[in-house]
Design a protein around this motif. Structure first.
Motif, mmCIF file in Angstrom:
data_model
loop_
_atom_site.group_PDB
_atom_site.id
_atom_site.type_symbol
_atom_site.label_atom_id
_atom_site.label_comp_id
_atom_site.label_asym_id
_atom_site.label_seq_id
_atom_site.Cartn_x
_atom_site.Cartn_y
_atom_site.Cartn_z
ATOM 1 N N GLN A 24 10.476 6.331 16.159
ATOM 2 C CA GLN A 24 11.503 7.385 16.175
ATOM 3 C C GLN A 24 12.836 6.849 16.669
ATOM 4 N N LEU A 25 12.795 6.003 17.713
ATOM 5 C CA LEU A 25 14.042 5.402 18.200
ATOM 6 C C LEU A 25 14.634 4.467 17.140
ATOM 7 N N ALA A 26 13.742 3.702 16.492
ATOM 8 C CA ALA A 26 14.183 2.764 15.458
ATOM 9 C C ALA A 26 14.906 3.505 14.335
ATOM 10 N N GLU A 27 14.345 4.647 13.974
ATOM 11 C CA GLU A 27 14.915 5.433 12.884
ATOM 12 C C GLU A 27 16.321 5.929 13.238
ATOM 13 N N LYS A 28 16.473 6.389 14.486
ATOM 14 C CA LYS A 28 17.784 6.883 14.928
ATOM 15 C C LYS A 28 18.840 5.781 14.915
ATOM 16 N N LEU A 29 18.391 4.542 15.200
ATOM 17 C CA LEU A 29 19.340 3.419 15.250
ATOM 18 C C LEU A 29 19.464 2.709 13.902
ATOM 19 N N GLU A 30 18.665 3.174 12.940
ATOM 20 C CA GLU A 30 18.622 2.566 11.610
ATOM 21 C C GLU A 30 18.267 1.087 11.670
ATOM 22 N N ILE A 31 17.249 0.772 12.482
ATOM 23 C CA ILE A 31 16.735 -0.597 12.547
ATOM 24 C C ILE A 31 15.215 -0.552 12.446
ATOM 25 N N THR A 32 14.557 -1.712 12.481
ATOM 26 C CA THR A 32 13.104 -1.751 12.305
ATOM 27 C C THR A 32 12.364 -1.477 13.621
ATOM 28 N N ASP A 33 11.110 -0.993 13.519
ATOM 29 C CA ASP A 33 10.268 -0.759 14.708
ATOM 30 C C ASP A 33 10.083 -2.058 15.472
ATOM 31 N N LYS A 34 9.986 -3.154 14.692
ATOM 32 C CA LYS A 34 9.710 -4.460 15.270
ATOM 33 C C LYS A 34 10.796 -4.859 16.277
ATOM 34 N N ALA A 35 12.048 -4.529 15.940
ATOM 35 C CA ALA A 35 13.155 -4.877 16.839
ATOM 36 C C ALA A 35 12.983 -4.172 18.182
#
Ligand code: ADP
Ligand code: MG
Length: 378
Positions: A24-35
């Motif tokens: 969910q955080l990754a989605e908000k930042l438009e980056i990957t879960d892996k990051a």
């Protein structure tokens, strides 16, 4: 030292407090879960551009993010400088002031003479088209600028895009002519040099390290440097040893026989430095020389430029909008709307402290006034 693991744990804690999964955080930042997973386990740091959005999302201040913990309100100010210095030290690496001292002691013997003297210089561009407008406008790109550069110094010009930095540099480079004022290089007024003589003047008296178009692509690195030397009365036998010893200093001896397109951007810029310094120019002019380099190559180039001043007595005028690059200079001139608004000298302080001083100056200039660039309708 900035603690990557502590910061990671802090991000994780704040994320959970918001009730979000990593995805969910990754989605908000438009980056990957892996990051996100990598940050939270301390294996990597968020990209600079993500710091602010991350702070907003997690409801923390930038200082808290860097510190990896919440900071009580009454301690904000005290911790702010501490954290800033930490970040800067991490980013710039450690400083080396001894060599600067040795240069200062050398200078004490002979008072510094000015290599460059700029007096009341202005440049107005006429007939600038402004979008769909057809009427004649003019832009005062450089407005009554005066400064001197003593021998052996490394001076930076900073300012936002469009503030007149390149125009000013081109005036000093004899590439462009001022509308008013005098520019003296080693005592010679270059404003009245006829166009035909200007190219010769540049070859003999100036060195260039620009962002692009530095080297001739059809010549090897060695030939590029040698070409610069042929203009000086240098004996044929001394060309090779001169280039060889200089290349060792600049860490390019292994690539002398390669062509520019076969070497990295950082190596190309160091070759440009070699070619610039080899003719012992009065002044080296650099326009955003680190603009196209990654941060490692940029630092290497800046160290090279500082070394040229220290060990070869070079005088350098460098345009940059990058605070990290500027922190390597001895002195910074700050331009805004074609004027030099203020300047900053680096005395005994470290590169880190100077960096923080530069940031404060920029903040001050930006806050000072918000007048727009002068556009005159005749
Ligand atoms: P900087 O290098 O700080 O970004 P410049 O010196 O390139 O700034 O530009 C300063 C101002 O002069 C800008 O408003 C720019 O549009 C104008 N300018 C620069 N070069 C020319 C030109 N050749 N003709 C007309 N206007 C120019
Ligand atoms: Mg420019």
């Amino acid at each position: 030292m900035m603690n990557q693991i502590k910061i990671g744990a802090f991000i994780s804690e704040r994320r959970k407090a918001k009730g979000w999964t990593q995805s969910q955080l990754a989605e908000k930042l438009e980056i990957t879960d892996k990051a996100i997973s990598k940050w939270e386990t301390g294996r990597s740091m968020p990209d600079l551009s993500l710091f602010l959005p991350l702070c907003t999302l997690l409801d923390v201040t930038l200082n808290e993010l860097f510190a990896g913990e919440c900071i009580a309100e009454e301690k904000w100010k005290e911790r702010a400088d501490e954290v800033l210095m930490d970040v800067i030290t991490n980013w710039l690496g450690h400083d080396n002031r001894e060599k600067v001292h040795s240069r200062e002691s050398k200078e004490n013997d002979t008072p510094p003479e000015n290599v460059l003297e700029v007096e009341n210089v202005s440049k107005r561009y006429e007939n600038v088209s402004t979008g769909h407008e057809t009427k004649n406008n003019s832009v005062l790109a450089v407005n009554d600028v005066s400064f001197q550069i003593p021998h052996g110094s490394f001076v930076g010009i900073m300012g936002a895009s469009g503030s007149g930095k390149t125009t000013l540099l081109n005036l000093v480079a004899t590439i462009d002519k001022p509308t008013n004022g005098t520019i003296r290089i080693s005592g010679q007024n270059i404003v009245d040099i006829p166009d035909e003589a200007a190219a010769e003047f540049r070859r003999r008296h100036l060195g260039f390290v620009f962002q692009e178009y530095n080297l001739l692509e059809t010549l090897t690195i060695y030939e590029n440097i040698a070409l610069a030397l042929t203009i000086k009365e240098v004996s044929k036998e001394s060309i090779r040893p001169t280039i060889q010893s200089l290349s060792e200093k600049l860490d390019i001896s292994a690539i002398l026989d390669k062509f520019p397109y076969d070497v990295s951007g950082g190596q190309r810029q160091r070759c440009a430095c070699a070619r610039a310094i080899v003719v012992n120019p009065d002044i080296i002019l650099a326009d955003e020389p680190t603009g196209a380099l990654d941060s490692h190559a940029a630092r290497q180039l800046l160290n090279t430029l500082a070394m040229l001043c220290r060990e070869y007595g070079a005088t350098i005028l460098m345009v940059t909008h990058d605070v990290m690059a500027a922190s390597y200079c001895d002195r910074i001139l700050f331009m805004k709307d074609g004027e030099i608004k203020t300047s900053l000298n680096r005395e005994q302080e470290s590169k880190q402290t100077f960096f923080a001083d530069i940031l404060k100056k920029i903040e001050w200039i930006e806050g000072e006034s918000h007048d727009v660039l002068e556009v005159v309708n005749p």
